[in-house]
Write a protein that holds these residues in place. Structure first.
Motif, mmCIF file in Angstrom:
data_model
loop_
_atom_site.group_PDB
_atom_site.id
_atom_site.type_symbol
_atom_site.label_atom_id
_atom_site.label_comp_id
_atom_site.label_asym_id
_atom_site.label_seq_id
_atom_site.Cartn_x
_atom_site.Cartn_y
_atom_site.Cartn_z
ATOM 1 N N MET A 124 0.829 -1.201 0.000
ATOM 2 C CA MET A 124 0.000 0.000 0.000
ATOM 3 C C MET A 124 0.866 1.256 0.000
ATOM 4 O O MET A 124 0.583 2.220 -0.722
ATOM 5 N N ILE A 125 1.931 1.247 0.767
ATOM 6 C CA ILE A 125 2.852 2.391 0.820
ATOM 7 C C ILE A 125 3.491 2.625 -0.542
ATOM 8 O O ILE A 125 3.609 3.767 -1.006
ATOM 9 N N TYR A 126 3.891 1.543 -1.229
ATOM 10 C CA TYR A 126 4.482 1.692 -2.560
ATOM 11 C C TYR A 126 3.532 2.426 -3.501
ATOM 12 O O TYR A 126 3.932 3.327 -4.238
ATOM 13 N N VAL A 127 2.264 2.001 -3.502
ATOM 14 C CA VAL A 127 1.293 2.584 -4.417
ATOM 15 C C VAL A 127 1.057 4.052 -4.091
ATOM 16 O O VAL A 127 1.045 4.910 -4.977
ATOM 17 N N ILE A 128 0.868 4.347 -2.822
ATOM 18 C CA ILE A 128 0.608 5.730 -2.419
ATOM 19 C C ILE A 128 1.807 6.619 -2.735
ATOM 20 O O ILE A 128 1.649 7.743 -3.225
ATOM 21 N N ASP A 129 3.009 6.128 -2.487
ATOM 22 C CA ASP A 129 4.211 6.896 -2.823
ATOM 23 C C ASP A 129 4.274 7.166 -4.327
ATOM 24 O O ASP A 129 4.606 8.283 -4.759
ATOM 25 N N GLN A 130 3.928 6.155 -5.123
ATOM 26 C CA GLN A 130 3.918 6.310 -6.578
ATOM 27 C C GLN A 130 2.955 7.406 -7.010
ATOM 28 O O GLN A 130 3.260 8.246 -7.857
ATOM 29 N N ARG A 131 1.773 7.411 -6.411
ATOM 30 C CA ARG A 131 0.769 8.393 -6.799
ATOM 31 C C ARG A 131 1.115 9.790 -6.302
ATOM 32 O O ARG A 131 0.839 10.782 -6.970
ATOM 33 N N ASP A 135 -7.006 -4.430 -4.734
ATOM 34 C CA ASP A 135 -6.666 -5.349 -5.828
ATOM 35 C C ASP A 135 -5.168 -5.373 -6.072
ATOM 36 O O ASP A 135 -4.568 -6.440 -6.264
ATOM 37 N N LEU A 136 -4.549 -4.199 -6.082
ATOM 38 C CA LEU A 136 -3.106 -4.108 -6.312
ATOM 39 C C LEU A 136 -2.325 -4.794 -5.194
ATOM 40 O O LEU A 136 -1.419 -5.593 -5.448
ATOM 41 N N MET A 137 -2.676 -4.490 -3.961
ATOM 42 C CA MET A 137 -1.947 -5.055 -2.824
ATOM 43 C C MET A 137 -2.022 -6.574 -2.815
ATOM 44 O O MET A 137 -1.004 -7.263 -2.693
ATOM 45 N N THR A 138 -3.233 -7.103 -2.936
ATOM 46 C CA THR A 138 -3.412 -8.548 -2.810
ATOM 47 C C THR A 138 -2.779 -9.305 -3.971
ATOM 48 O O THR A 138 -2.121 -10.332 -3.763
ATOM 49 N N MET A 139 -2.948 -8.816 -5.179
ATOM 50 C CA MET A 139 -2.442 -9.549 -6.339
ATOM 51 C C MET A 139 -0.925 -9.491 -6.458
ATOM 52 O O MET A 139 -0.286 -10.479 -6.841
ATOM 53 N N ILE A 140 -0.334 -8.359 -6.127
ATOM 54 C CA ILE A 140 1.129 -8.269 -6.235
ATOM 55 C C ILE A 140 1.793 -9.115 -5.156
ATOM 56 O O ILE A 140 2.784 -9.817 -5.418
ATOM 57 N N PHE A 141 1.246 -9.109 -3.946
ATOM 58 C CA PHE A 141 1.816 -9.971 -2.911
ATOM 59 C C PHE A 141 1.550 -11.445 -3.229
ATOM 60 O O PHE A 141 2.413 -12.306 -2.996
#
Length: 303
Positions: A17-24, A92-98
């Motif tokens: 989740m942190i990765y995605v938020i940092d990206q955005r 969706d991003l968190m669960t599928m990437i992990f």
């Protein structure tokens, strides 16, 4: 079923989740001071020593709904708010990437992936953010790793595989990187670029160099580039965070499941002891409270 699946689910999904938020935050060119505050607020709660103490209590794996709600509540502690649509995409991003990481981890175990998640998130934090919160989380993982026998570890892996088995969403970043097929299944490890397999748990978005316009249409697949489009910026007023723990308390009232923590973190050094005469080999924890960062700073100034 492993009684230690919950903390590994929360920590690893939380780091994704942190990765995605940092990206955005970077894509939306949010000012540095606000970006740092967002990351600081979320990580401070996600890895709060008191919360981790509760998560690492031996317990059955929490339900999907409870874990999702917990992470949504944690994300809501920052000055940036997610609407329900964005949270659904983020989930969706968190669960599928992990899940992808677990699926291709032929030579790495869950402890390696979890440590790499924590260390990678630490690199995203501002310099003034204390690294002690990461050391505390890493120590908890090391304690479990040292105490686990082969059967314990196999049980943990089985619990995680079962927990993530119901997720089959197609993820644009995985499709672009050639890690997922168009039917939603993952590509076999031997067909993948070795760079993706060497350091599972690191920020996968650093490999995604596809340039997309900010106003580009968001496809049906979960896509990091269209996530957080409807974030609301609002001040974080309360210093006390209330979270519903993913723990069952038997016949206790619902109110007792609400966990309150103060944003002013007190770091703890967690040690573990094996229960004597315990046939199940459950782990118990003894927390030794260390000096707060403020006390350490005052002591340094005196010197």
């Amino acid at each position: 079923m492993s009684h230690f699946a919950t903390p590994f689910i929360v920590i690893n999904l939380g780091c994704e989740m942190i990765y995605v938020i940092d990206q955005r935050l970077k894509t939306q060119k949010v000012p540095l001071d606000k970006s740092e505050r967002v990351l600081t607020d979320i990580v401070s709660v996600l890895l709060h020593p008191k919360l981790l103490d509760e998560l690492f209590i031996p317990q059955p794996a929490a339900t999907h709904a409870v874990i999702k709600q917990l992470l949504q509540d944690i994300s809501a502690t920052s000055i940036m708010k997610l609407d329900d649509y964005s949270m659904g995409k983020l989930w969706d991003l968190m669960t599928m990437i992990f899940k992808w990481q677990l699926s291709v981890a032929t030579n790495q175990n869950i402890f390696d992936i979890s440590r790499r998640h924590l260390r990678s998130v630490a690199t995203l934090m501002p310099e003034y953010f204390s690294r002690e919160i990461f050391e505390n989380a890493l120590k908890k993982i090391d304690i479990i790793a040292q105490k686990f026998e082969d059967d314990d570890y196999n049980c943990l892996c089985s619990a995680l595989i079962i927990w993530f088995s119901e997720y089959h969403t197609k993820i644009s970043v995985l499709l672009r990187l050639g890690l997922q097929k168009k039917d939603g299944t993952f590509c076999l490890p031997y067909t993948l670029n070795p760079n993706f397999l060497k350091k599972l748990g690191e920020n996968i978005y650093k490999y995604d160099n596809t340039k997309k316009r900010e106003d580009e249409y968001c496809p049906d697949t979960s896509e990091v580039n269209c996530l957080l489009a409807s974030i609301e910026r609002s001040p974080s007023i309360s210093k006390v965070i209330k979270l519903k723990l993913p723990i069952e308390f038997g016949n206790e009232s619902f109110e007792n499941k609400i966990f309150k923590i103060d944003k002013n973190i007190e770091y703890k050094n967690i040690t573990t002891l094996k229960k004597k005469n315990n046939k199940n080999g459950d782990l118990t924890y003894t927390a030794n409270t260390l000096k707060s960062p403020q006390e350490d700073l005052l002591e340094m100034l005196k010197e």
